[in-house]
Design a protein around this motif. Structure first.
Motif, PDB file in Angstrom:
ATOM      1  N   PHE A 160      27.632  71.863  22.170  1.00  0.00           N
ATOM      2  CA  PHE A 160      28.002  70.638  22.865  1.00  0.00           C
ATOM      3  C   PHE A 160      26.703  69.844  23.147  1.00  0.00           C
ATOM      4  O   PHE A 160      25.846  70.471  23.091  1.00  0.00           O
ATOM      5  N   ASP A 161      26.992  68.575  23.288  1.00  0.00           N
ATOM      6  CA  ASP A 161      25.874  67.762  23.842  1.00  0.00           C
ATOM      7  C   ASP A 161      25.027  68.312  25.009  1.00  0.00           C
ATOM      8  O   ASP A 161      25.969  68.613  25.945  1.00  0.00           O
ATOM      9  N   PRO A 164      22.718  73.483  27.437  1.00  0.00           N
ATOM     10  CA  PRO A 164      21.412  74.054  28.108  1.00  0.00           C
ATOM     11  C   PRO A 164      21.011  75.408  27.552  1.00  0.00           C
ATOM     12  O   PRO A 164      19.661  75.942  27.676  1.00  0.00           O
ATOM     13  N   LEU A 165      21.649  75.912  26.460  1.00  0.00           N
ATOM     14  CA  LEU A 165      20.959  77.343  25.841  1.00  0.00           C
ATOM     15  C   LEU A 165      20.426  77.017  24.445  1.00  0.00           C
ATOM     16  O   LEU A 165      19.808  77.644  24.037  1.00  0.00           O
ATOM     17  N   TYR A 166      20.456  75.640  24.086  1.00  0.00           N
ATOM     18  CA  TYR A 166      19.949  75.200  23.007  1.00  0.00           C
ATOM     19  C   TYR A 166      18.200  75.474  22.969  1.00  0.00           C
ATOM     20  O   TYR A 166      17.538  75.106  24.111  1.00  0.00           O
ATOM     21  N   ALA A 197      23.053  63.711  19.800  1.00  0.00           N
ATOM     22  CA  ALA A 197      22.633  63.400  18.527  1.00  0.00           C
ATOM     23  C   ALA A 197      22.877  61.870  18.159  1.00  0.00           C
ATOM     24  O   ALA A 197      22.007  61.280  17.607  1.00  0.00           O
ATOM     25  N   ASP A 198      23.849  61.363  18.880  1.00  0.00           N
ATOM     26  CA  ASP A 198      24.252  59.883  18.392  1.00  0.00           C
ATOM     27  C   ASP A 198      24.967  59.221  19.725  1.00  0.00           C
ATOM     28  O   ASP A 198      26.127  59.722  19.931  1.00  0.00           O
ATOM     29  N   PRO A 199      24.151  58.398  20.475  1.00  0.00           N
ATOM     30  CA  PRO A 199      22.873  57.818  20.130  1.00  0.00           C
ATOM     31  C   PRO A 199      21.838  59.056  20.542  1.00  0.00           C
ATOM     32  O   PRO A 199      22.322  59.870  21.618  1.00  0.00           O
ATOM     33  N   TRP A 200      20.631  58.981  19.661  1.00  0.00           N
ATOM     34  CA  TRP A 200      19.708  59.948  20.179  1.00  0.00           C
ATOM     35  C   TRP A 200      19.211  60.040  21.381  1.00  0.00           C
ATOM     36  O   TRP A 200      18.775  58.915  22.095  1.00  0.00           O
ATOM     37  N   ASP A 201      19.404  61.170  22.363  1.00  0.00           N
ATOM     38  CA  ASP A 201      18.912  61.248  23.698  1.00  0.00           C
ATOM     39  C   ASP A 201      18.614  62.703  24.021  1.00  0.00           C
ATOM     40  O   ASP A 201      19.387  63.493  24.272  1.00  0.00           O
ATOM     41  N   PRO A 202      17.208  62.976  23.885  1.00  0.00           N
ATOM     42  CA  PRO A 202      16.787  64.291  24.079  1.00  0.00           C
ATOM     43  C   PRO A 202      16.398  64.874  25.485  1.00  0.00           C
ATOM     44  O   PRO A 202      15.917  63.885  26.136  1.00  0.00           O
ATOM     45  N   TYR A 203      16.591  65.772  25.892  1.00  0.00           N
ATOM     46  CA  TYR A 203      15.778  66.596  26.930  1.00  0.00           C
ATOM     47  C   TYR A 203      14.743  67.557  26.180  1.00  0.00           C
ATOM     48  O   TYR A 203      15.226  68.722  25.638  1.00  0.00           O
TER      49      TYR A 203
END
Length: 319
Positions: A160-161, A164-166, A197-203
């Motif tokens: 999922f967006d 935390p395990l990614y 992913a959409d819209p792109w917002d990374p940690y």
């Protein structure tokens, strides 16, 4: 399987058969190069491949858990083709190497990309390294495309967006013609926690260096004791612990990952006509499990494998 009460691991770490191994290469501990810290982890095996194969159809290639990508999807230009035929083995500068090839005519349908990867996720805390030949110009056709030449490790896709395990460590993403807002050659190192992913917002934590890296380079990533440290040719270029967004999430891996190399096009905005073809070459790849290995020491280890005639070795799961 190793016991780590402080971290979550997913996947199965199976005992791997040793193909061949030079004595004494797997168990030597090393200080964390470029810092005063040392690793407290014990060495637990190593993985090495000199990429001496006749082709991707070579039985030894698949036996050593490598596969080529032929399925659709990201990253890259939507609708582009990931072609298994774009991965091959050839002689470059006197060495047998893996070759990734990508080309585009400026359309999605006319764009092909390349990737090969380890089929099992067995890589977690330790030292990752590869000797890679990056290129600034196409081998044919007009220059200018926003191509990405990479070496990275990645776990399972997000559930999922902002999962935390990614886990993903991009040891090098080299953009010879820019992209992602840059205009010239840029090399990125990025450590992920999760993203939308959409819209792109990374940690994530990401650093970059401007300037050409055309030619051979040794790329190293140390993931040890909650810190990821990146080196290019023995020079420390980045160090990550938490995300750069708000510092709330660790970017240290949380699950076991696979090893990947790929070459793909960020977009088609830089294309100027005709068909352009780009290449990336990989001389060798090395991983030391639960060990911080200095860039100088890993160069010595890979040289020892070669001098012993060891084309590939796998002792992961030995403790």
């Amino acid at each position: 399987m190793h016991s780590r009460s402080s971290r979550v691991r997913m996947g199965v770490l199976t005992a791997a058969a040793v193909v061949t191994a030079a004595g004494g290469l797997v168990v030597t501990g090393n200080a964390l190069a470029g810092t005063d810290a040392t690793t407290t982890a014990a060495a637990c095996g190593a993985f090495f491949d000199d990429f001496i194969y006749s082709s991707t159809a070579d039985a030894a290639f698949t036996a050593h858990r490598w596969r080529t990508r032929g399925y659709a999807g990201g990253p890259g230009v939507p609708g582009a083709t990931w072609s298994a035929a774009n991965v091959s083995f050839t002689d470059v500068d006197g060495q047998r190497v893996a070759q990734l090839r990508g080309s585009t005519d400026g359309t999605a349908a006319g764009t092909t990309q390349a990737e090969f990867y380890q089929t099992e996720r067995r890589f977690f805390e330790g030292t990752y390294a590869a000797r890679i030949k990056l290129s600034d110009t196409p081998v044919s056709g007009p220059d200018g495309d926003h191509v990405n030449q990479t070496f990275f490790a990645m776990g399972p896709v997000q559930r999922f967006d902002y999962d935390p395990l990614y886990s993903e460590l991009d040891f090098t993403e080299y953009l010879p013609n820019g992209g992602w807002g840059t205009a010239g050659p840029t090399n990125y190192q990025t450590s992920y926690n999760g993203f939308r992913a959409d819209p792109w917002d990374p940690y994530n934590a990401s650093d970059a260096q401007d300037g050409s890296l055309a030619g051979w380079h040794t790329i190293v990533g140390q993931a040890v004791d909650g810190r990821v440290t990146y080196f290019v040719d023995g020079v420390r270029v980045a160090e990550h612990t938490v995300d750069y967004k708000d510092g709330s999430r660790s970017v240290f891996p949380r699950v076991e990952m696979g090893l990947n190399f790929n070459l793909w096009f960020i977009d088609l905005a830089g294309h100027s006509g005709g068909r352009a073809t780009y290449q990336e070459h990989v001389d060798w790849v090395y991983y030391a499990d639960e060990e911080a290995v200095s860039p100088a020491e890993l160069e010595a280890r890979t040289a020892a494998y070669r001098s012993a005639g060891t084309a590939r070795a796998d002792t992961l799961g030995s403790c």
